[in-house]
Design a protein around this motif. Structure first.
Motif, PDB file in Angstrom:
ATOM      1  N   GLU A 183      50.267  35.034  47.001  1.00 18.33           N
ATOM      2  CA  GLU A 183      49.178  36.093  46.935  1.00 18.33           C
ATOM      3  C   GLU A 183      48.852  36.552  48.146  1.00 18.33           C
ATOM      4  O   GLU A 183      48.731  35.993  49.081  1.00 18.33           O
ATOM      5  CB  GLU A 183      47.982  35.546  45.979  1.00 18.33           C
ATOM      6  N   HIS A 186      50.089  35.757  37.091  1.00 15.45           N
ATOM      7  CA  HIS A 186      49.589  34.637  38.089  1.00 15.45           C
ATOM      8  C   HIS A 186      49.053  35.338  39.315  1.00 15.45           C
ATOM      9  O   HIS A 186      47.963  35.275  39.751  1.00 15.45           O
ATOM     10  CB  HIS A 186      50.301  33.390  38.208  1.00 15.45           C
ATOM     11  N   GLU A 187      50.121  35.851  40.059  1.00 14.37           N
ATOM     12  CA  GLU A 187      49.836  36.404  41.332  1.00 14.37           C
ATOM     13  C   GLU A 187      48.856  37.665  41.322  1.00 14.37           C
ATOM     14  O   GLU A 187      48.083  37.574  42.325  1.00 14.37           O
ATOM     15  CB  GLU A 187      51.178  36.705  42.024  1.00 14.37           C
ATOM     16  N   HIS A 197      45.510  36.776  41.377  1.00 11.09           N
ATOM     17  CA  HIS A 197      44.907  36.402  42.642  1.00 11.09           C
ATOM     18  C   HIS A 197      44.299  37.446  43.726  1.00 11.09           C
ATOM     19  O   HIS A 197      43.506  37.346  44.471  1.00 11.09           O
ATOM     20  CB  HIS A 197      46.025  35.733  43.713  1.00 11.09           C
ATOM     21  N   GLU A 218      43.124  28.247  42.376  1.00 11.88           N
ATOM     22  CA  GLU A 218      44.535  28.223  41.919  1.00 11.88           C
ATOM     23  C   GLU A 218      44.506  27.791  40.292  1.00 11.88           C
ATOM     24  O   GLU A 218      45.086  28.409  39.278  1.00 11.88           O
ATOM     25  CB  GLU A 218      45.469  27.258  42.476  1.00 11.88           C
ATOM     26  N   TYR A 223      46.178  22.956  40.213  1.00  9.32           N
ATOM     27  CA  TYR A 223      46.560  23.939  39.080  1.00  9.32           C
ATOM     28  C   TYR A 223      46.131  23.494  37.668  1.00  9.32           C
ATOM     29  O   TYR A 223      45.597  24.258  36.935  1.00  9.32           O
ATOM     30  CB  TYR A 223      47.910  24.372  39.478  1.00  9.32           C
TER      31      TYR A 223
HETATM   32 ZN   LIG Z   1      48.397  30.893  42.886  1.00 10.85          ZN
END
Ligand SMILES: [Zn+2]
Ligand SMILES: [Zn+2]
Length: 612
Positions: A263, A291-292, A295, A325, A398
Motif C-alpha cells: 500500500e 485489500h490494498e 489501505h 492490516e 492479519y
Molecule cells: Zn495490507
C-alpha cells in the motif's frame, strides 16, 4: 507508549534541531539494465553558516508496509563523494551510514550504486525488461534532514517510460516531494512496454498500470472494469477520497514466484506470480486490489501513532497492525463480496476458513492481537538464522485482526439494532485522527491514533464502554465471542473434528523432500511427550512404513487413547518410541444460518450480507 513520546518529541524539537533545511536533489539513472545496478546521485547544499562539518547519508533499515529489517545498505556499492569536482573524504560510521566530510564546501554530492533484482513491494529490480522500485531500497536520506523537501530526476534508458502514483503528465521525469518519507512512498515503474488504462469515479481519476510478462488473453479491459467495481464499493463506504489520482501498479510476473501487495498514499504495487490470462490469477489480483485499495484510508491516512514519521535506524514497534492490516483483511474480503465477485455463501466460507486457521493455531492462546503486532519485525517475511519457536508462539495479526473486525462489526450491528456498524468506527476514526486533527509532524496530515483512541471511538459508536472488551480480546487471548456476535445476525459457528483430526503435533520439515523429517514440533503435543524431536526421520507408524504423502493418513487410522509404536532414524540409528494420541486436535469451523432465526436477526443479517 514510548514511541508516542518519541513522536511528540520529534514534532516539538525538530525545528530546533534543523533551523535551516538543506537543498536535497536525487538523480536516478540505469545505464546498464543487465547489471541490475541503479545509479544514484544525491546533491546536498547546506545553508551558509551551517556549522556541521559533515553530511551523513543513511540507507533505511526497512521501509513502510513490511516490518522486518531489510538491511538495504547490503546492496550499496561504489560509494564516493565530491564537491565541485573535488573528491571529499568519507567513512562508514555504522552498518547504514556514510559520513562525508564537507572540508569547507557548502555542497556535497554522494554517488553510489544499488544492486536490485527482486520484483517485490519492498526490494527493487532492474533488469533488461524494466525497473521497478519503491524508494527506501534505492535512496539514502540525509540524516537529520529527513523532513526537508526533496527533488527527484529520473534518467531512463532510451524508449523506456516512467510512471508512478504521482505522475501528472506524460514523459514526466522530475518530481518534487515535501519530504523523504513521501518520496519513498511512491513505487515507480520504468520500462518500454507497460500499459495504462484509466477510469473515473466521483470525479477522481484511477490509473491501472499493468506490466505483463506473460499472456493477457485479452482480459485487460474486463480486469480494469472489475477494479472499478471494487473502487466503487470502497468509495461507497468511505466517501469521496481526498486524492485526485490513484494508481494501481500491477505486475503479472509469470515466474511462479514473485508475489506481493504493498500500500502507498496514492498508489499500490501489486505483483502476481501468474499471468492475466489465467482465471485464478485474475481473481487473486482482484482480491489483492480490494485489500490494498482499502489501505488508501486504513493505514496510509488513518494510521497507528507509530507509523510515521519513522526512525529508520531500528525496526518499528507498532501496537495497531491488527487494525491496520487485520481490519483491512476483513474489509478486503467484504468489499470483494460487496462488489459482487463472491456470493454470501462463499463470503461466509472465507470467514469460516480464517476462524479455522486461527482456532487451530497453536499460538492462539499464547499471543494476543496486540502482541502479534509488536512481533511484526520477527514475523513479517523476516529471515531467521537461528532456530526459532515462532511456529508455536506467533499468530498472524492479519487473520486475528480480521476476526476481531468480524466480531466487532456484528456486535455493533446487534447492539445498535442495525443503526451502526464497524464502517462507522472506521469513518469516525478517519475523520477525527486524519481529517480533523492538527498535524502532529511534518510527515502527513493529522495524527496517528493509539489503541486507547481507537477503543474510545469504538465505544462511542457501539454505545457502550469497550475497555474490557479490548482487554480481553485485543490485549488478552480469550476466545473471541463468536456466539454472541453471530447469533445477533441469525448465524452460528459449528465446530466438528476434521476427517483427519490428528497430527500428534508433528510438523514436517518442508525443505527436506527426500524423507519424512520432523521440523519444529508443537509444544506439549503427543509427539513431544513420546520423545520425538526436530530432525528425527519418521520411518514407520504402527509398523507401516510412511512417506511424505501418507504419514498423516497412517496416523489418522488411530484414535484417542491408542498407543502407537513408531520408529524414527536419529543420529544414524533406528529408535523405537510409543505415541499416545489425546483428544482430536484439528477442528473444522463452519459459519451457518440458524434455522428459525428471529425476524430482527434476519433483517440484520441481510443488511450485512446484502449491502451494496
Ligand atoms: Zn495490507
Ligand atoms: Zn515492470
Amino acid at each position: 507508549m514510548i514511541r508516542l513520546g518519541l513522536a511528540l518529541a520529534v514534532a516539538l524539537f525538530a525545528p530546533l534541531q534543523n533551523p535551516q533545511p538543506y537543498s536535497i536533489s536525487y538523480h536516478l539513472a540505469m545505464s546498464r539494465p543487465a547489471s541490475h545496478m541503479f545509479e544514484v546521485t544525491v546533491e546536498v547544499t547546506t545553508p551558509a553558516g551551517d556549522s556541521t562539518p559533515y553530511v551523513d547519508f543513511q540507507m533505511p533499515l526497512w521501509q513502510p508496509g513490511r516490518y522486518s529489517v531489510a538491511d538495504f545498505a547490503a546492496n550499496v556499492q561504489e560509494f564516493a563523494a565530491q564537491s565541485q569536482g573535488r573528491a571529499l573524504s568519507w567513512t562508514k560510521i555504522d552498518d547504514q551510514t556514510w559520513r562525508v566530510q564537507k572540508q569547507g564546501s557548502r555542497s556535497v554530492t554522494a554517488v553510489y550504486k544499488v544492486f536490485g533484482d527482486d520484483l517485490s513491494g519492498t526490494y527493487g529490480q532492474l533488469d533488461v525488461g524494466h525497473a521497478s522500485y519503491t524508494g527506501g531500497e534505492v535512496f539514502m536520506y540525509v540524516a537529520g534532514h529527513k523532513s526537508d523537501a526533496v527533488e527527484l530526476h529520473i534518467q531512463p534508458p532510451n524508449n523506456w517510460r516512467v510512471v508512478n502514483g504521482r505522475t501528472e503528465r506524460p514523459d514526466q521525469h522530475d518530481w518534487q516531494y515535501p519530504n523523504y518519507e513521501i518520496m519513498i512512498d511512491n513505487p515507480t515503474e520504468i520500462g518500454p512496454d507497460w500499459t495504462e488504462d484509466d477510469f473515473k469515479v466521483e470525479g477522481k481519476t484511477y490509473h491501472v498500470v499493468v506490466h505483463s510478462r506473460g499472456d493477457e488473453g485479452g482480459r485487460r479491459s474486463s480486469f480494469v472494469r472489475d477494479i472499478e467495481k471494487i473502487v466503487r464499493a470502497e468509495v461507497g463506504m468511505w466517501g469521496t477520497p481526498e486524492f485526485d489520482n490513484y494508481t494501481f501498479m500491477i505486475h503479472f510476473a509469470d515466474d511462479d514466484r514473485s508475489s506481493d501487495g504493498m500500500e502507498h498514499l496514492t498508489s499500490t504495487q501489486i505483483i502476481q506470480p501468474g499471468i492475466l490470462a489465467d482465471r485464478e490469477t485474475y481473481y487473486d489480483a482482484l482480491t489483492t486490489v480490494a485489500h490494498e485499495f482499502f489501505h488508501a484510508w486504513n493505514v496510509k491516512r488513518l494510521r497507528p501513532v507509530e507509523l510515521g514519521p519513522w526512525d529508520w535506524t531500528r525496526p518499528a514497534a507498532t501496537r495497531g497492525l491488527w487494525i491496520a492490516e487485520g481490519f483491512t483483511q476483513y474489509y478486503g474480503v467484504e468489499m470483494y463480496h460487496r462488489a459482487g465477485f463472491e456470493d454470501s455463501t462463499n463470503f461466509l466460507r472465507d470467514l469460516s476458513e480464517t476462524v479455522e486457521t486461527i482456532e487451530n493455531s497453536p499460538a492462539n492462546r499464547l499471543m494476543s492481537a496486540e502482541a502479534s503486532s509488536m512481533a511484526a519485525p520477527f514475523i513479517d517475511s523476516a529471515l531467521h538464522r537461528q532456530r526459532t519457536n515462532l511456529g508455536n508462539t506467533s499468530l498472524s495479526y492479519y487473520l486475528k485482526g480480521e476476526l476481531i473486525a468480524l466480531n466487532l462489526d456484528l456486535l455493533i450491528r446487534n447492539w445498535t439494532r442495525g443503526q451502526r456498524s464497524l464502517d462507522d468506527v472506521m469513518r469516525r476514526a478517519y475523520d477525527e485522527f486524519y481529517v480533523k486533527s492538527p498535524n502532529a509532524s511534518y510527515y502527513l496530515k493529522g495524527r496517528g491514533y493509539t489503541i486507547e483512541d481507537f477503543a474510545r471511538i469504538t465505544s462511542e459508536v457501539a454505545g457502550r464502554d469497550m475497555t474490557d472488551w479490548f482487554a480481553k480480546y485485543v490485549r488478552g487471548v480469550e476466545p473471541l465471542p463468536y456466539e454472541d456476535a453471530l447469533s445477533g445476525v441469525g448465524l452460528r459457528l459449528v465446530k466438528s473434528a476434521q476427517s483427519q483430526p490428528y497430527t500428534a503435533g508433528i510438523v514436517i520439515d518442508r525443505d527436506d523432500r527426500q524423507v519424512v523429517r520432523l521440523g519444529s514440533l508443537q509444544s506439549d503435543s503427543a509427539a513431544e511427550h513420546a520423545g520425538l524431536q526436530q530432525g528425527d526421520v519418521l520411518l514407520t507408524i504402527g509398523g507401516t512404513p510412511v512417506a511424505r504423502d501418507n504419514w498423516a493418513a497412517t496416523l489418522n487410522r488411530y484414535k484417542q487413547g491408542d498407543r502407537i509404536p513408531i520408529t524414527v532414524r536419529r543420529f544414524r540409528r533406528t529408535t523405537e518410541l510409543t505415541l499416545q494420541l489425546g483428544p482430536p486436535e484439528l477442528f473444522e469451523y463452519r459459519i451457518e444460518e440458524i434455522p428459525n432465526a428471529s425476524a430482527d436477526a434476519k433483517r440484520l443479517r441481510s443488511a450485512w450480507l446484502d449491502a451494496r
